[in-house]
Design an enzyme around this catalytic site. Structure first.
Site, PDB file in Angstrom:
ATOM      1  N   CYS A  63     -38.523 117.805 -30.936  1.00  0.00           N
ATOM      2  CA  CYS A  63     -37.825 118.197 -31.754  1.00  0.00           C
ATOM      3  C   CYS A  63     -38.246 116.787 -32.784  1.00  0.00           C
ATOM      4  CB  CYS A  63     -35.863 118.299 -31.632  1.00  0.00           C
ATOM      5  SG  CYS A  63     -35.364 119.167 -32.752  1.00  0.00           S
ATOM      6  N   GLU A 109     -35.121 118.229 -21.854  1.00  0.00           N
ATOM      7  CA  GLU A 109     -33.815 116.882 -22.011  1.00  0.00           C
ATOM      8  C   GLU A 109     -32.702 117.155 -21.343  1.00  0.00           C
ATOM      9  OE1 GLU A 109     -35.463 117.058 -24.541  1.00  0.00           O
ATOM     10  OE2 GLU A 109     -34.154 115.756 -26.092  1.00  0.00           O
ATOM     11  N   HIS A 168     -34.939 120.922 -26.675  1.00  0.00           N
ATOM     12  CA  HIS A 168     -35.360 119.589 -25.556  1.00  0.00           C
ATOM     13  C   HIS A 168     -34.734 120.264 -24.349  1.00  0.00           C
ATOM     14  CE1 HIS A 168     -33.388 117.627 -29.439  1.00  0.00           C
ATOM     15  NE2 HIS A 168     -32.428 118.169 -29.863  1.00  0.00           N
TER      16      HIS A 168
HETATM   17  N1  GLN Z   1     -34.225 118.787 -37.858  1.00  0.00           N
HETATM   18  C1  GLN Z   1     -33.549 117.283 -37.220  1.00  0.00           C
HETATM   19  C2  GLN Z   1     -34.291 116.266 -38.271  1.00  0.00           C
HETATM   20  O1  GLN Z   1     -35.627 116.533 -39.374  1.00  0.00           O
HETATM   21  C3  GLN Z   1     -34.575 116.698 -35.467  1.00  0.00           C
HETATM   22  C4  GLN Z   1     -33.198 118.123 -35.314  1.00  0.00           C
HETATM   23  C5  GLN Z   1     -33.067 116.965 -33.112  1.00  0.00           C
HETATM   24  O2  GLN Z   1     -33.952 116.384 -33.273  1.00  0.00           O
HETATM   25  N2  GLN Z   1     -32.276 118.321 -32.676  1.00  0.00           N
HETATM   26  O3  GLN Z   1     -34.786 115.345 -37.931  1.00  0.00           O
END
Ligand code: GLN
Length: 198
Positions: A78, A176, A174
């Site tokens: 992410c 995790e 994710h």
């Molecule tokens: N979109 C988020 C960001 O720009 C990331 C979201 C996440 O890691 N769950 O940081």
């Protein structure tokens, strides 16, 4: 074997737990010297702009980029994927993170809506035994393009949700945050192979 978890901001405990339950020693990474002797690195989700600022403030940007470029097996999720990307489409207002430019993908941040619109969806991961993986998407970035320097390896339907180059894996979801250990296990196997004596 020591696996580092970049620990400046984000879902650090969750990543530490997900990898730690598979056996390796886990070390939180907050300063450059923490990178010494690592066999692999996890880059958690969180706020990519905050993580970007904090790796600058803790002088981690260059050493991190150098270690990853020189083959340190790395699993980014992410916000971690945003940080690894080569191109980031500017967000609507506010400040954008400064990506490390390591993985040849272009990305749009938070493309799947706000926190409350988090959702779970099945993901197909190349080479992962046991069938589809339960992907947890939380304000997930969208991979707009995978360049010739990277290749897709995870899909939600037709959409690419994971890309890799060599030992560097990046996912928009994710693993995790699930009880399913298969992705961390596969990554650990890659990392063990990378450090095994020739
Ligand atoms: N979109 C988020 C960001 O720009 C990331 C979201 C996440 O890691 N769950 O940081």
């Amino acid at each position: 074997m020591i696996v580092g978890v970049l620990a400046v901001q984000g879902d650090v405990p969750e990543q530490a737990r997900a990898i730690g339950r598979l056996g390796p020693e886990v070390r939180t990474i907050r300063r450059p010297s923490d990178l010494d002797g690592l066999a692999a690195l996890l880059m958690p989700g969180g706020e990519s702009t905050t993580i970007s600022d904090l790796i600058d403030r803790s002088d981690l940007r260059e050493p991190l980029a150098t270690r990853i470029r020189s083959g340190l097996p790395t699993l980014a999720t992410c916000a971690g994927l945003i940080l690894l990307s080569r191109d980031l489409e500017p967000g609507p207002g506010g400040r954008d993170p400064r990506p490390l430019g390591i993985l040849d993908i272009s990305v749009r941040g938070s493309d799947f809506g706000r926190q409350r619109e988090a959702f779970e969806a099945w993901v197909r991961v190349e080479g992962l035994p046991g069938g589809p993986f339960p992907g947890v998407f939380i304000r997930a970035p969208r991979i707009l393009h995978v360049g010739p320097g990277a290749r897709p390896f995870a899909w939600r339907g037709e959409e690419v949700v994971g890309a890799r180059v060599g030992n560097v894996w990046a996912l928009t979801f994710h693993p995790e945050l699930t009880d399913d250990p298969r992705l961390h296990r596969a990554f650990l196997r890659l990392a063990r192979g990378a450090t095994a004596p020739a």
